[in-house]
Scaffold this active site. Sequence first.
Site, PDB file in Angstrom:
ATOM      1  N   GLY A 619     -59.514  -5.854 -63.499  1.00 18.89           N
ATOM      2  CA  GLY A 619     -59.207  -5.646 -64.907  1.00 18.89           C
ATOM      3  C   GLY A 619     -59.155  -6.956 -65.647  1.00 18.89           C
ATOM      4  O   GLY A 619     -59.112  -8.037 -65.057  1.00 18.89           O
ATOM      5  N   GLN A 620     -59.165  -6.852 -66.988  1.00 24.89           N
ATOM      6  CA  GLN A 620     -59.146  -8.060 -67.806  1.00 24.89           C
ATOM      7  C   GLN A 620     -58.606  -7.698 -69.187  1.00 24.89           C
ATOM      8  O   GLN A 620     -58.911  -6.631 -69.741  1.00 24.89           O
ATOM      9  CB  GLN A 620     -60.550  -8.662 -67.936  1.00 24.89           C
ATOM     10  CG  GLN A 620     -60.569 -10.006 -68.646  1.00 24.89           C
ATOM     11  CD  GLN A 620     -61.906 -10.718 -68.469  1.00 24.89           C
ATOM     12  OE1 GLN A 620     -62.745 -10.281 -67.677  1.00 24.89           O
ATOM     13  NE2 GLN A 620     -62.092 -11.810 -69.180  1.00 24.89           N
ATOM     14  N   GLY A 621     -57.755  -8.559 -69.732  1.00 24.26           N
ATOM     15  CA  GLY A 621     -57.205  -8.331 -71.063  1.00 24.26           C
ATOM     16  C   GLY A 621     -56.980  -9.642 -71.776  1.00 24.26           C
ATOM     17  O   GLY A 621     -57.454 -10.699 -71.347  1.00 24.26           O
ATOM     18  N   GLY A 622     -56.222  -9.563 -72.886  1.00 30.68           N
ATOM     19  CA  GLY A 622     -55.971 -10.761 -73.665  1.00 30.68           C
ATOM     20  C   GLY A 622     -55.160 -11.788 -72.911  1.00 30.68           C
ATOM     21  O   GLY A 622     -55.254 -12.990 -73.186  1.00 30.68           O
ATOM     22  N   GLY A 624     -55.277 -12.353 -69.557  1.00 30.48           N
ATOM     23  CA  GLY A 624     -56.083 -12.973 -68.518  1.00 30.48           C
ATOM     24  C   GLY A 624     -56.705 -11.922 -67.621  1.00 30.48           C
ATOM     25  O   GLY A 624     -56.811 -10.753 -67.999  1.00 30.48           O
ATOM     26  N   LYS A 625     -57.064 -12.306 -66.430  1.00 30.08           N
ATOM     27  CA  LYS A 625     -57.722 -11.399 -65.495  1.00 30.08           C
ATOM     28  C   LYS A 625     -56.718 -10.852 -64.488  1.00 30.08           C
ATOM     29  O   LYS A 625     -55.724 -11.498 -64.158  1.00 30.08           O
ATOM     30  CB  LYS A 625     -58.847 -12.126 -64.763  1.00 30.08           C
ATOM     31  CG  LYS A 625     -59.984 -12.588 -65.681  1.00 30.08           C
ATOM     32  CD  LYS A 625     -61.042 -13.344 -64.904  1.00 30.08           C
ATOM     33  CE  LYS A 625     -62.168 -13.793 -65.848  1.00 30.08           C
ATOM     34  NZ  LYS A 625     -63.208 -14.573 -65.128  1.00 30.08           N
ATOM     35  N   VAL A 626     -57.029  -9.654 -63.994  1.00 30.78           N
ATOM     36  CA  VAL A 626     -56.201  -9.013 -62.975  1.00 30.78           C
ATOM     37  C   VAL A 626     -57.037  -8.881 -61.708  1.00 30.78           C
ATOM     38  O   VAL A 626     -58.156  -8.352 -61.736  1.00 30.78           O
ATOM     39  CB  VAL A 626     -55.708  -7.632 -63.427  1.00 30.78           C
ATOM     40  CG1 VAL A 626     -54.827  -7.003 -62.348  1.00 30.78           C
ATOM     41  CG2 VAL A 626     -54.927  -7.740 -64.734  1.00 30.78           C
ATOM     42  N   LYS A 640     -51.882 -10.649 -61.779  1.00 32.24           N
ATOM     43  CA  LYS A 640     -52.228 -10.853 -63.186  1.00 32.24           C
ATOM     44  C   LYS A 640     -52.122 -12.345 -63.478  1.00 32.24           C
ATOM     45  O   LYS A 640     -51.029 -12.907 -63.527  1.00 32.24           O
ATOM     46  CB  LYS A 640     -51.268 -10.045 -64.059  1.00 32.24           C
ATOM     47  CG  LYS A 640     -51.605 -10.015 -65.526  1.00 32.24           C
ATOM     48  CD  LYS A 640     -50.608  -9.079 -66.230  1.00 32.24           C
ATOM     49  CE  LYS A 640     -50.863  -9.026 -67.718  1.00 32.24           C
ATOM     50  NZ  LYS A 640     -49.883  -8.152 -68.385  1.00 32.24           N
ATOM     51  N   ASP A 736     -46.198  -1.863 -76.698  1.00 34.77           N
ATOM     52  CA  ASP A 736     -47.642  -1.884 -76.474  1.00 34.77           C
ATOM     53  C   ASP A 736     -48.058  -0.720 -75.565  1.00 34.77           C
ATOM     54  O   ASP A 736     -48.804  -0.900 -74.600  1.00 34.77           O
ATOM     55  CB  ASP A 736     -48.068  -3.224 -75.866  1.00 34.77           C
ATOM     56  CG  ASP A 736     -49.574  -3.459 -75.995  1.00 34.77           C
ATOM     57  OD1 ASP A 736     -50.209  -2.811 -76.863  1.00 34.77           O
ATOM     58  OD2 ASP A 736     -50.114  -4.281 -75.243  1.00 34.77           O
TER      59      ASP A 736
END
Length: 944
Positions: A619-622, A624-626, A640, A736
């Site tokens: 996974g990836q979000g604001g 960083g990467k998971v 994370k 969130d």
Amino acid sequence: MPKIFLSIVTLVLVFPSNLFVYGAPTTDPTEVNALKVIRNSLYDPMNKLKNWNKGDPCTTNWTGIYCQMESNDNYLHITEIQLFKMNLSGTLSPQLSSLSHLKILDFMWNNISGPIPKEIGSITSLKLILLNGNQLSSYLPAEIGNLPSLNRLQIDQNQISGPIPTSFMNLTSVKHLHMNNNSLSGQIPAELSKLPRLLHLLVDNNNLSGHLPQEFSEMPSIKILQFDNNNFGGTSIPPSYANISTLLKLSVRNCSLEGSVPDMTQIPQLGFIDLSWNQLTGPLPTHKFSTNITTIDVSHNKLNGTIPDFSGLPNLQLLALEDNFFEGSVPPNIWDNTTYSANKSLVLDFQNNSLTNVPANFDPPANVSVLLSGNPLCSNTTLSTPVGSCQFQSITKASGSEQTSVNCQPCPTDRNYEYNPSSTLTCFCAVPLGIGMRLKSPGISDFRPYKTAFEKDLTGLLNLYVYQLYIENYIWETGPRLNMQLKLFPSNTSIFSVNEIVRVRRMLAGWEITLLDIFGPYELLNFTLGSYANDLPKSSGSGLSTGAIAGIAIGAVAVATAVSILATMFILKRRWRYTTMSKRSSLSRFSIKIDGVRCFTFEEMAKATKNFNESSIVGQGGYGKVYKGVLDDGTVVAVKRAHEESLQGSKEFCTEIELLSRLHHRNLVSLVGYCDELDEQMLVYEFMPNGTLRDHLSVKCKEPLNFNTRLHIALGSSKGILYLHTEANPPIFHRDIKASNILLDSKFVPKVADFGLSRLAPLPDIEGTLPGHVSTVVKGTPGYLDPEYFLTHKLTDKSDVYSLGVVFLELLTGMRPIAHGKNIVREVTLKCQSGNTLEIVDSRMESYPIECIKRFLSLALRCCQDETDLRPSMSEVVRELEVIWRMMPDTYSLTTADSSDVDPNLKMTHSTSSASSVMGNTFLSSNEMSSENTESGLHNVTPR
């Protein structure tokens, strides 16, 4: 600066040494601050703690606070918090640990929820922890085992789950462990046998399993073992229990035990044994019990053989052998050498066995009841001796009032005057104190023969005359426990003095008395002041010891001068230190040590993720990467890793970890550990193999979720968020909530994740008022943002409700919150208003119950109302989802989800609610469905 500092020190030193000795003592400032934090974590609807923001806690008598002077530092220290039955709710603050001199922690009979703070395990002075009768949940902290002085732990009648910590073996001073009526599970630790002073172990009415520890036979002091209503299926009562020479009572009713009855007849003081409602087999021991025995209950088992000789037991009140396989003759003369009267009786319950004969001259005296129905002998008409008690007789143990009737003139009406029925001064008016008391594990089945002994015992312990006590009524409750309502009258005067009231209450609430063993442990249910409440100080319930009061005083001017000098010195010294330290680096790392959370090195994280290989990214979000990682012990985790732009300050990172470490709920992702070194910040979570909810709602998903699974995910997610709002310590607004932050484990159990934007919920202020919002910069994800929060910057619990409502619409439609410039809330609302409701339902579900869809859609739209006040609370959301779950037809099963995640009681009944019963306003009506669909309650859709 050093010269100035030296001059001030010299000036202080020339003052007389008794300048500080004779100053008025005050409460330790650390403890004052701790009390304010503790107060803020509580909700006080009756305003009982209104004086907790006025003056000094000890010298101005804050409600429920008791203090003592410690000679080593001249501060007053808080030694007792007694907030018994004050209608308090909220949570217990970890800041309790700052009260390092605390001896009594009493929050009995309130409505406090959340966990017991593990931090109280550091208060080594604690003697009494009294938390029974609340709504506490989560696990028992193992840290409680670190309390060397603890005498009594009462956590009964809460909702505490998980195992009994083995660390409790270290409670070398404990005498009373009352943990009954909770949800404790697992094996009873055999290590408890090492407790040298333990008298009472009450763990009945839990979910304990495994076996009864045979090591308990080694307990040197144990008097009561109460294990009723647990599940020790397939195991037996250890024969070694026959060697517990100190045992007075053993109760293992309804525990699924098997095997034979151990021969406990040689235990010298045994007075009560209850082995009923098990699967015990074989005969009863033939030896005679101790003459102290009052109760033998082995009913509802599979015992056989003949009934042994139970004669010569003068205190026997109940012999229950009902529903077994005993055969032969009814035993004669059990009542020999015993006189029975109106206040003394014996019940012999031999019903539903295989008894075939009654001995000649079988003649029970008055007040001896023999119950024989359900035996062959009752149908034998040839018996020479008629048996009149074959029919079931209702035997009542005396309960209720024993009020006497007297003809007296009315008492004055300015107070709660009454006549004392126990006094020789029959018509003397006095104002009593009301006391509710419950015997938690009495060693008797009938109180009447022991009433006089109880009156003498209690009044003697309280230094009162016997006539001052009147037992207004008593009643047996499930347990069996004996609930008693008592009245204490003043001695030959009309009212108690204030000092006498305080003394009696302190002795009862502080367990400064111990009743006779036959009565077992007691608990205080209420202490009713009545009209005395106006006589006591408004902040009654607090106080200083005599020594503390004597130390208050003289030399206020000198103290003020000294304080002024010290303050000046402190400020100058602090400014000098700040100037010096500001030249050093301010970027040093904080050391984080949190129980249950591991600190990983960068090397461990690199090894677990194959050096952060791209193939490990899940996974990836604001942030960083998971990465998917595997620890050295084989545990699969999600790592994370923050990219450089997302690195937080050390304090913020510590705060987030401490926050996450406190969250323990089946529907929240668990934090395993963290890494904070070499300019790296990583959070390590349990791994969720089924990814995010968003993944399974995507059009690319090859196996779409059925409606049952979607509803299951909605319910689990809601429970997790409800926990954040109401039970987390402190409560939390997530801020969130979105489909990509709801993760699914291998059984599709939903777990809410990503607390990077979370904020602590507001706590009640000092007056008990709960602020309605937290003012904060708007953060969150477009499409999920609460419109009112966006406009006003006021974050509330209803902001999370809005976001969750958007997730519900995603579950129903499969749509994204914002797609091609269209907002999901607006699009669904328009479709419903235009009568095209079916067009919004995700066609990939293929079939679904229409009524359930309608209620779920109605709930989702209520959650997404623009106005905060029109949205339901999280507790209402969970309740409505549970109603919808009950409505689900049996033909729908959890094919992809874990059915064990759902309360089995929710599926016991099914509702066929009509559209008119739908919660709140709905855009759906029955004419939107075809008649054949309405009749079946199902809707089948051909995939587009």
